[in-house]
Design an enzyme around this catalytic site. Structure first.
Site, PDB file in Angstrom:
ATOM      1  N   HIS A 175      -8.079  -2.340   1.832  1.00 45.67           N
ATOM      2  CA  HIS A 175      -7.314  -1.395   1.013  1.00 45.67           C
ATOM      3  C   HIS A 175      -8.175  -0.172   0.711  1.00 45.67           C
ATOM      4  O   HIS A 175      -8.933  -0.196  -0.257  1.00 45.67           O
ATOM      5  CB  HIS A 175      -6.893  -2.062  -0.296  1.00 45.67           C
ATOM      6  CG  HIS A 175      -5.802  -3.067  -0.131  1.00 45.67           C
ATOM      7  ND1 HIS A 175      -4.474  -2.741  -0.192  1.00 45.67           N
ATOM      8  CD2 HIS A 175      -5.856  -4.385   0.137  1.00 45.67           C
ATOM      9  CE1 HIS A 175      -3.737  -3.819   0.012  1.00 45.67           C
ATOM     10  NE2 HIS A 175      -4.549  -4.842   0.216  1.00 45.67           N
ATOM     11  N   CYS A 227      -3.369  -3.267   5.341  1.00 48.14           N
ATOM     12  CA  CYS A 227      -3.286  -4.707   5.074  1.00 48.14           C
ATOM     13  C   CYS A 227      -2.029  -5.286   5.707  1.00 48.14           C
ATOM     14  O   CYS A 227      -1.919  -5.342   6.920  1.00 48.14           O
ATOM     15  CB  CYS A 227      -3.403  -4.987   3.575  1.00 48.14           C
ATOM     16  SG  CYS A 227      -3.716  -6.722   3.191  1.00 48.14           S
ATOM     17  N   GLU A 241      -7.264   2.506  -0.598  1.00 46.50           N
ATOM     18  CA  GLU A 241      -6.849   3.046  -1.909  1.00 46.50           C
ATOM     19  C   GLU A 241      -7.441   2.255  -3.079  1.00 46.50           C
ATOM     20  O   GLU A 241      -7.317   2.654  -4.230  1.00 46.50           O
ATOM     21  CB  GLU A 241      -5.315   3.090  -1.983  1.00 46.50           C
ATOM     22  CG  GLU A 241      -4.609   1.779  -2.304  1.00 46.50           C
ATOM     23  CD  GLU A 241      -4.469   0.817  -1.120  1.00 46.50           C
ATOM     24  OE1 GLU A 241      -5.158   1.017  -0.088  1.00 46.50           O
ATOM     25  OE2 GLU A 241      -3.696  -0.151  -1.237  1.00 46.50           O
TER      26      GLU A 241
END
Lengths: 209, 255
Positions: A190, A87, A192
């Site tokens: 993202h 990002c 994660e």
């Protein structure tokens, strides 16, 4: 014996520019034969096997934190230091940003611009379309992630289309979702925060190094 | 493919446990937040929201501890709210493992906190939480879990929150909350049309049709559900299936 054991552990370092949730990122990156640490000093962060530029914050303060080690970091990445930008971290791999002052690393040529869309920020899960012709070194799309979580108002506009591995579209604005050159990977989403497929995407990248 | 519409699962928490208020009163304990959050992730929830209903500054420690424990095991976005007042509180919450913070009473008391947070962490993690109630003429903003009338017009307040840095609006209808007969679609539509940021509809979900209507008729980018899931009235999978059948783009999760 000790040396062998130490060498078999891949050291990952998250450069902590003082913003955002690094807790779950550290967890997501962790795995067998990996160690993950947070480092606030950008120069010290270069003492690593994999550099991670995390994804939460604003461009200007992050670029400022990076500034003292900018040239050194840029040179190390150019020399092949595996680097993952997520990002905002991906945006820092570019030259500059409309969002705020400061210089990015300039690993990828191009600017960071505001999304051309009626509703921003883009928050939520969006599809990922892999570039048909491959990209960068012709590396295959890592993982096989087809939908991922985004939280961004700004996107990268790479000068070179062949840096782009995959695209996403918000409203009618098509933007770079994944850029890659060698072992330097930038993702606008993202991983994660993209549930199990996102974690697999990270594992695929890290295991490929 | 386009940006999909979201199903957010809210866990109202108090002292580290999940509760769900009916019209903000009469609380029942429905379980462990970490376990529930993970269960909903597996079922396909797009985001998890923890709201500390005590919302006191003192209770913040327990909320941050919960965020920390959850973030270690949850890999979808987590929003936390309740008792977060200052930009330092925002920093702490993000550092503990929240991806977004929601501010309600604190934003009304001191709206500057929104911009302070947005400047430092980006607008995408600053959620303005607005509790609105119809007074017969217009929607008014309430704080402190619906107890304090502010006199603010909800639509104008939503616009001000965005101008001041909020990247998302979490819009709860006090009239509908806990009733399970549908979101306040007029309120949702009015706010969604008035701001450029995503609006999440909250309060009143009773079934899948309500969730779909919040998006198609209300113009929300996401719908927040709580009680109907915690009570087992429906499931995340069933809600998303209904959304898909209503031609709403949603994220599919492999069974």
């Amino acid at each position: 014996m000790m040396r062998l054991a130490e060498q078999s552990v891949k050291r990952l370092t998250i450069f902590d520019y003082g913003a955002g949730n690094l807790h779950s990122l550290a967890k997501a990156l962790d795995g067998p034969a990996r160690s993950v640490r947070l480092e606030r000093d950008p120069r010290a962060a270069l003492d690593t096997d994999v550099l991670v530029l995390p994804g939460v914050g604003a461009f200007a303060p992050a670029a400022e934190r990076l500034a003292p080690a900018r040239d050194e970091m840029r040179a190390r990445i150019a020399a092949g230091l595996p680097t993952l930008g997520i990002c905002l971290g991906m945006q820092l791999l570019f030259d500059e940003s409309e969002e705020g002052e400061g210089r990015g690393l300039g690993v990828f040529a191009g600017r960071v611009e505001r999304l051309r869309a009626a509703r921003t920020p883009q928050i939520g899960w969006n599809g990922i379309e892999y570039a048909r012709d491959g990209a960068g070194d012709g590396a295959p799309p890592p993982g096989g992630l087809t939908i991922a979580y985004y939280a961004n108002r700004y996107v990268c506009r790479p000068d070179r289309a062949d840096d782009v591995v995959a695209w996403s579209t918000h409203e009618s604005d098509r933007f770079a979702a994944v850029v890659r050159r060698g072992d330097c990977l930038g993702v606008q989403f993202h991983p994660e925060k993209s549930s199990a497929p996102g974690i697999r995407f990270l594992d695929t990248y890290l295991d490929s190094l | 493919m386009t940006l999909t519409r979201r199903l957010l699962v809210c866990l109202d928490v108090q002292e580290g446990r999940v509760v769900k208020g009916v019209r903000f009163q009469g609380l029942r304990d429905v379980g462990d937040p970490v376990e529930l959050a993970m269960r909903y992730e597996r079922e396909g929830a797009d985001e998890i929201v923890f709201l500390d209903i005590a919302a006191t500054h003192e209770a913040r420690g327990a909320l941050l501890d919960l965020a920390r424990r959850t973030a270690e095991r949850l890999f979808i976005p987590l929003t936390v709210g309740g008792g977060i007042r200052t930009v330092d509180d925002i920093a702490e919450a993000l550092r503990a493992g929240a991806d977004k913070v929601s501010l309600n009473s604190a934003a009304v008391r001191r709206p500057e906190v929104l911009m302070e947070g947005a400047k430092r962490f980006g607008a995408q993690c600053i959620v303005a939480s607005i509790d609105a109630q119809w007074d017969g003429a217009r929607y008014r903003v309430f704080t402190a879990g619906g107890r304090n009338a502010t006199g603010l017009d909800a639509i104008a307040w939503a616009q001000e929150c965005v101008a001041r840095g909020a990247g998302e609006i979490l819009l709860t209808s006090i009239d509908q909350d806990g009733r399970r007969d549908g979101y306040d679609l007029a309120l949702t539509r009015a706010v969604a049309d008035a701001v450029e940021v995503p609006v999440i509809a909250s309060g009143g979900a009773g079934n899948a049709a309500h969730v779909c209507a919040a998006i198609t008729e209300g113009g929300a980018e996401g719908a927040l559900v709580a009680g109907i899931l915690h009570d087992g009235v429906t499931t995340v999978g069933a809600l998303k299936r209904a959304m898909r059948e209503a031609a709403i783009p949603v994220r599919e999760v492999a069974a």
